[in-house]
Design a protein around this motif. Structure first.
Motif, PDB file in Angstrom:
ATOM      1  N   ILE A  60       9.621   2.871 -41.556  1.00  0.00           N
ATOM      2  CA  ILE A  60      10.001   1.680 -40.787  1.00  0.00           C
ATOM      3  C   ILE A  60      11.037   2.096 -39.754  1.00  0.00           C
ATOM      4  CG2 ILE A  60      10.945  -0.649 -40.870  1.00  0.00           C
ATOM      5  CD1 ILE A  60       9.863  -0.971 -43.643  1.00  0.00           C
ATOM      6  N   LEU A  61      10.686   1.953 -38.488  1.00  0.00           N
ATOM      7  CA  LEU A  61      11.525   2.400 -37.378  1.00  0.00           C
ATOM      8  C   LEU A  61      12.151   1.184 -36.720  1.00  0.00           C
ATOM      9  CD1 LEU A  61       8.958   4.960 -35.914  1.00  0.00           C
ATOM     10  CD2 LEU A  61      10.607   5.280 -37.769  1.00  0.00           C
ATOM     11  N   PRO A 120       8.461  13.111 -38.044  1.00  0.00           N
ATOM     12  CA  PRO A 120       7.391  12.946 -39.036  1.00  0.00           C
ATOM     13  C   PRO A 120       6.474  14.155 -39.125  1.00  0.00           C
ATOM     14  CG  PRO A 120       6.872  11.747 -37.037  1.00  0.00           C
ATOM     15  CD  PRO A 120       8.248  12.295 -36.852  1.00  0.00           C
ATOM     16  N   GLU A 121       6.316  14.644 -40.324  1.00  0.00           N
ATOM     17  CA  GLU A 121       5.362  15.723 -40.582  1.00  0.00           C
ATOM     18  C   GLU A 121       4.633  15.389 -41.873  1.00  0.00           C
ATOM     19  OE1 GLU A 121       7.136  19.549 -40.669  1.00  0.00           O
ATOM     20  OE2 GLU A 121       7.975  19.419 -38.642  1.00  0.00           O
ATOM     21  N   ILE A 122       3.337  15.332 -41.818  1.00  0.00           N
ATOM     22  CA  ILE A 122       2.568  15.061 -43.026  1.00  0.00           C
ATOM     23  C   ILE A 122       1.509  16.141 -43.193  1.00  0.00           C
ATOM     24  CG2 ILE A 122       2.962  12.573 -42.885  1.00  0.00           C
ATOM     25  CD1 ILE A 122       0.168  12.234 -41.830  1.00  0.00           C
ATOM     26  N   LYS A 123       1.154  16.353 -44.436  1.00  0.00           N
ATOM     27  CA  LYS A 123       0.127  17.357 -44.740  1.00  0.00           C
ATOM     28  C   LYS A 123      -1.148  16.649 -45.203  1.00  0.00           C
ATOM     29  CE  LYS A 123       3.595  20.874 -45.827  1.00  0.00           C
ATOM     30  NZ  LYS A 123       4.163  21.756 -46.874  1.00  0.00           N
ATOM     31  N   THR A 124      -1.122  16.190 -46.429  1.00  0.00           N
ATOM     32  CA  THR A 124      -2.309  15.490 -46.933  1.00  0.00           C
ATOM     33  C   THR A 124      -2.020  14.011 -47.179  1.00  0.00           C
ATOM     34  OG1 THR A 124      -1.717  16.078 -49.213  1.00  0.00           O
ATOM     35  CG2 THR A 124      -3.214  17.564 -48.026  1.00  0.00           C
ATOM     36  N   GLU A 125      -0.735  13.610 -47.005  1.00  0.00           N
ATOM     37  CA  GLU A 125      -0.374  12.231 -47.296  1.00  0.00           C
ATOM     38  C   GLU A 125      -0.862  11.280 -46.191  1.00  0.00           C
ATOM     39  OE1 GLU A 125       3.502  14.664 -48.056  1.00  0.00           O
ATOM     40  OE2 GLU A 125       1.895  14.611 -46.553  1.00  0.00           O
ATOM     41  N   THR A 126      -0.891  10.023 -46.553  1.00  0.00           N
ATOM     42  CA  THR A 126      -1.159   8.967 -45.578  1.00  0.00           C
ATOM     43  C   THR A 126       0.153   8.226 -45.295  1.00  0.00           C
ATOM     44  OG1 THR A 126      -1.763   7.420 -47.339  1.00  0.00           O
ATOM     45  CG2 THR A 126      -3.546   8.670 -46.285  1.00  0.00           C
ATOM     46  N   VAL A 127       0.310   7.752 -44.057  1.00  0.00           N
ATOM     47  CA  VAL A 127       1.584   7.132 -43.666  1.00  0.00           C
ATOM     48  C   VAL A 127       1.331   5.797 -42.966  1.00  0.00           C
ATOM     49  CG1 VAL A 127       3.704   7.368 -42.317  1.00  0.00           C
ATOM     50  CG2 VAL A 127       2.701   9.378 -43.395  1.00  0.00           C
ATOM     51  N   PHE A 128       2.048   4.773 -43.398  1.00  0.00           N
ATOM     52  CA  PHE A 128       2.052   3.470 -42.744  1.00  0.00           C
ATOM     53  C   PHE A 128       3.340   3.374 -41.932  1.00  0.00           C
ATOM     54  CE2 PHE A 128       2.416  -1.016 -42.078  1.00  0.00           C
ATOM     55  CZ  PHE A 128       1.128  -1.532 -42.144  1.00  0.00           C
ATOM     56  N   ALA A 150       8.689   6.936 -29.460  1.00  0.00           N
ATOM     57  CA  ALA A 150       7.317   6.565 -29.122  1.00  0.00           C
ATOM     58  C   ALA A 150       6.446   7.812 -28.997  1.00  0.00           C
ATOM     59  CB  ALA A 150       7.296   5.758 -27.826  1.00  0.00           C
ATOM     60  N   GLU A 151       6.975   8.859 -28.397  1.00  0.00           N
ATOM     61  CA  GLU A 151       6.231  10.119 -28.259  1.00  0.00           C
ATOM     62  C   GLU A 151       5.950  10.734 -29.623  1.00  0.00           C
ATOM     63  OE1 GLU A 151       8.577  12.560 -25.717  1.00  0.00           O
ATOM     64  OE2 GLU A 151       8.181  11.364 -23.909  1.00  0.00           O
ATOM     65  N   LYS A 152       6.913  10.639 -30.540  1.00  0.00           N
ATOM     66  CA  LYS A 152       6.733  11.197 -31.882  1.00  0.00           C
ATOM     67  C   LYS A 152       5.645  10.429 -32.645  1.00  0.00           C
ATOM     68  CE  LYS A 152      11.560  12.753 -32.259  1.00  0.00           C
ATOM     69  NZ  LYS A 152      12.864  12.497 -32.924  1.00  0.00           N
ATOM     70  N   ILE A 153       5.634   9.109 -32.500  1.00  0.00           N
ATOM     71  CA  ILE A 153       4.605   8.306 -33.168  1.00  0.00           C
ATOM     72  C   ILE A 153       3.228   8.647 -32.604  1.00  0.00           C
ATOM     73  CG2 ILE A 153       3.756   5.967 -33.590  1.00  0.00           C
ATOM     74  CD1 ILE A 153       6.675   5.008 -33.391  1.00  0.00           C
ATOM     75  N   SER A 154       3.138   8.775 -31.274  1.00  0.00           N
ATOM     76  CA  SER A 154       1.860   9.108 -30.637  1.00  0.00           C
ATOM     77  C   SER A 154       1.347  10.457 -31.112  1.00  0.00           C
ATOM     78  CB  SER A 154       2.027   9.113 -29.111  1.00  0.00           C
ATOM     79  OG  SER A 154       2.356   7.828 -28.636  1.00  0.00           O
ATOM     80  N   ALA A 155       2.245  11.431 -31.211  1.00  0.00           N
ATOM     81  CA  ALA A 155       1.853  12.763 -31.674  1.00  0.00           C
ATOM     82  C   ALA A 155       1.387  12.727 -33.128  1.00  0.00           C
ATOM     83  CB  ALA A 155       3.024  13.720 -31.520  1.00  0.00           C
ATOM     84  N   LEU A 156       2.086  11.944 -33.943  1.00  0.00           N
ATOM     85  CA  LEU A 156       1.716  11.804 -35.357  1.00  0.00           C
ATOM     86  C   LEU A 156       0.303  11.238 -35.484  1.00  0.00           C
ATOM     87  CD1 LEU A 156       2.696  11.850 -38.382  1.00  0.00           C
ATOM     88  CD2 LEU A 156       3.384   9.465 -38.019  1.00  0.00           C
ATOM     89  N   CYS A 157      -0.006  10.216 -34.686  1.00  0.00           N
ATOM     90  CA  CYS A 157      -1.332   9.595 -34.732  1.00  0.00           C
ATOM     91  C   CYS A 157      -2.408  10.546 -34.223  1.00  0.00           C
ATOM     92  CB  CYS A 157      -1.333   8.312 -33.896  1.00  0.00           C
ATOM     93  SG  CYS A 157      -0.272   7.010 -34.548  1.00  0.00           S
ATOM     94  N   ASN A 163      -5.260   8.954 -41.146  1.00  0.00           N
ATOM     95  CA  ASN A 163      -4.222   9.052 -42.180  1.00  0.00           C
ATOM     96  C   ASN A 163      -2.952   8.314 -41.792  1.00  0.00           C
ATOM     97  OD1 ASN A 163      -5.742  10.539 -43.978  1.00  0.00           O
ATOM     98  ND2 ASN A 163      -5.070  12.515 -43.158  1.00  0.00           N
ATOM     99  N   VAL A 164      -2.912   7.814 -40.547  1.00  0.00           N
ATOM    100  CA  VAL A 164      -1.743   7.085 -40.053  1.00  0.00           C
ATOM    101  C   VAL A 164      -2.182   5.706 -39.572  1.00  0.00           C
ATOM    102  CG1 VAL A 164       0.148   7.055 -38.377  1.00  0.00           C
ATOM    103  CG2 VAL A 164      -0.637   9.240 -39.335  1.00  0.00           C
ATOM    104  N   PHE A 165      -1.426   4.693 -39.956  1.00  0.00           N
ATOM    105  CA  PHE A 165      -1.661   3.328 -39.470  1.00  0.00           C
ATOM    106  C   PHE A 165      -0.356   2.799 -38.908  1.00  0.00           C
ATOM    107  CE2 PHE A 165      -2.070  -1.245 -39.622  1.00  0.00           C
ATOM    108  CZ  PHE A 165      -3.415  -1.482 -39.337  1.00  0.00           C
ATOM    109  N   VAL A 166      -0.412   2.245 -37.688  1.00  0.00           N
ATOM    110  CA  VAL A 166       0.807   1.760 -37.038  1.00  0.00           C
ATOM    111  C   VAL A 166       0.729   0.243 -36.881  1.00  0.00           C
ATOM    112  CG1 VAL A 166       2.275   1.878 -34.989  1.00  0.00           C
ATOM    113  CG2 VAL A 166       1.067   3.928 -35.776  1.00  0.00           C
ATOM    114  N   LEU A 167       1.723  -0.445 -37.429  1.00  0.00           N
ATOM    115  CA  LEU A 167       1.863  -1.885 -37.285  1.00  0.00           C
ATOM    116  C   LEU A 167       3.106  -2.185 -36.454  1.00  0.00           C
ATOM    117  CD1 LEU A 167       1.258  -4.892 -38.068  1.00  0.00           C
ATOM    118  CD2 LEU A 167       2.744  -4.518 -40.068  1.00  0.00           C
ATOM    119  N   SER A 168       2.929  -2.896 -35.347  1.00  0.00           N
ATOM    120  CA  SER A 168       4.065  -3.318 -34.524  1.00  0.00           C
ATOM    121  C   SER A 168       4.448  -4.750 -34.880  1.00  0.00           C
ATOM    122  CB  SER A 168       3.722  -3.232 -33.031  1.00  0.00           C
ATOM    123  OG  SER A 168       3.600  -1.890 -32.611  1.00  0.00           O
ATOM    124  N   LEU A 169       5.752  -5.012 -34.900  1.00  0.00           N
ATOM    125  CA  LEU A 169       6.236  -6.353 -35.197  1.00  0.00           C
ATOM    126  C   LEU A 169       6.543  -7.101 -33.907  1.00  0.00           C
ATOM    127  CD1 LEU A 169       8.654  -5.793 -38.254  1.00  0.00           C
ATOM    128  CD2 LEU A 169       6.177  -6.181 -38.224  1.00  0.00           C
TER     129      LEU A 169
END
Length: 494
Positions: A60-61, A120-128, A150-157, A163-169
């Motif tokens: 949560i950012l 953020p760095e993930i290997k096999t995990e999923t991230v919300f 924002a650049e870090k989130i884009s790179a993660l996706c 494996n990544v889902f992004v929800l904006s509030l």
């Protein structure tokens, strides 16, 4: 016929209006800001709980404004369920309401990290990922730590795909209507009221709306202040549309709709014929076409010898014609060269549509509030005598024009805008690729003319016209031509 058009329209709030309504709700009803944050977070939590809990990690950012406070409140509810998220918070002063949920979350055993440390760095995990960085207080451009995040989130996706889902509030942080979102959100949880900015999000973003007690209905408490002047149109359903084209058993031809059409210059008869046939296919009762081309006269009569068609008389004679005195609606422009367009002083009881070649011809001429320009962007730039660099700039220029010269402007584009003579703006934001074909503008002109002649208001006629066009092609296979689109409605029993 009676249609409750209010059921097919929603108020849209600019960011400043959203903040104003937030403050008025707190003052008028005695609801604290922390309560509103809690309502928002709880509503989002209930809607997305199952999806969130299916992911291995939750990030949560949070910014240091009230949008970040919503994120902190959501973190608290998740922690209470035993699912501790990683929370990253922008440094800086926060409101007491945000501090309240920050402290609640910390008491649950949660940890809060500086936003600049988010890596953020993930290997096999999923991230919300929850984007609670910026809300209605954002002013472009996106800068500093927010831009980096924002650049870090884009790179993660990009690196991890599904494996990544992004929800904006409430809004996608940093998003404006004239540029792609800086954060690749999969979903948006819009809170409290519909936002003008959110209308322009990519269609790939799934939206949920969360009511938290703001007075936003048409009969809301007047203490909340000025109502917005922007409205989002919904598609009017087929069953209702069918009633708008029906004829009474005892009706006469003028009651079914009357139209005087001026168009069809040499070599451009197809456009005016398309508009004319659209008017009659829907149930228009009587029309007369005036054209500068003898060939157009021949082609129209060949198409249907029952139609009234003839040459354009002098400008002084047109409004004196017996039919011109009785007709309810004028349509000028389809297939018409600007230099061949007659300039008329229309009586205030006549509906007027100025399309294509007539748009430039009537530039700077004072008109009444039953007149409608229907330009695409290039024609609009000529009308307002300015290059349009953004949606906001285009709407502002239209508002200035209608204040100065009257009339209404239907700005035709993939998301179309009706700017009314009273300054109100209506948005049709249901782009239909099947309508992106030559000739649909001529169809639209004829359809609007039909609804004008049936005594609908300017906004009602335009909304009905877009709804009917979209309904006609909605379930078709392939990409029909404009002529085929016109026939689709009547074939389906409209």
């Amino acid at each position: 016929m009676e249609i409750k058009f209010s059921e097919y329209s929603e108020s849209l709030f600019y960011d400043s209006e959203s903040r104003d309504l937030d403050g008025k709700t707190i003052r008028t009803f005695g609801i604290s800001g922390s309560h509103l944050m809690g309502f928002a977070a709880l509503s989002v939590y209930r809607s997305y709980r199952k999806k969130i809990l299916a992911f291995d990690k939750i990030h949560i950012l949070c910014g240091n404004g009230n949008n970040g406070g919503d994120g902190l409140a959501l973190a608290f509810f998740l922690a209470q369920e035993g699912k501790l998220p990683e929370v990253y918070l922008k440094s800086g002063r926060q409101s007491s309401d945000s501090e309240y949920y920050k402290n609640l979350f910390l008491k649950t055993g949660g940890g809060i990290f500086p936003l600049e440390t988010y890596s953020p760095e993930i290997k096999t995990e999923t991230v919300f990922v929850v984007d609670a960085l910026l809300g209605t207080g954002f002013r472009p451009p996106l800068e500093n730590e927010y831009a980096k995040t924002a650049e870090k989130i884009s790179a993660l996706c990009l690196q991890n795909g599904k494996n990544v889902f992004v929800l904006s509030l409430d809004t996608i942080s940093g998003f404006t209507e004239d540029a792609p979102p800086p954060i690749p959100a999969d979903a948006l949880a819009e809170i409290g009221m519909k936002k003008w900015r959110n209308v322009f999000m990519p269609e790939t973003v799934k939206t949920s709306f969360h009511r938290i007690g703001f007075p936003i209905g048409p009969d809301a408490d007047p203490k909340r202040g000025k109502t917005p002047d922007q409205f989002l149109w919904k598609r009017i359903p087929r069953r209702t549309l069918e009633r708008t084209t029906a004829r009474k058993t005892d009706s006469h031809k003028y009651e079914n709709g009357s139209l005087m059409l001026v168009g069809g210059s040499e070599g451009m008869s197809g456009a005016v014929i398309s508009s004319l046939l659209a008017f009659h296919s829907l149930g228009g009762g009587i029309s007369q076409l005036l054209t500068p081309s003898e060939r157009t006269v021949v082609q129209v009569l060949k198409k249907d010898p029952s139609l009234m068609v003839g040459p354009i008389p002098s400008e002084a004679e047109i409004l004196s014609l017996p039919f011109a005195k009785k007709v309810s609606t004028f349509l000028l422009g389809p297939g018409l060269k600007t230099e061949e367009c007659p300039i008329l002083e229309f009586p205030t009881d006549k509906n007027v549509i100025l399309d294509a070649g007539a748009v430039s011809a009537y530039k700077g001429i004072k008109l009444h509030d039953r007149a409608l320009f229907t330009p695409h962007t290039g024609e609009l730039e000529t009308l307002v005598n300015s290059k349009i660099t953004s949606v906001e700039a285009g709407i502002s220029l239209c508002r200035e024009y209608v204040r100065a010269f009257g009339a209404n402007i239907l700005w035709k584009r993939h998301s179309s805008f009706l700017i009314c003579s009273d300054g109100k703006v209506h948005v049709w934001n249901r782009p239909e690729p099947k309508l992106a074909v030559m000739g649909t503008g001529d169809l639209l002109a004829g359809i609007v003319a039909f609804y004008f002649s049936r005594k609908f208001t300017v906004p009602q006629a335009v909304q009905l016209s877009y709804s009917l066009l979209n309904e006609a092609v909605r379930k078709t296979k392939g990409f029909p031509t404009a002529s085929a689109i016109r026939k689709l409605w009547t074939k389906k029993g409209g």
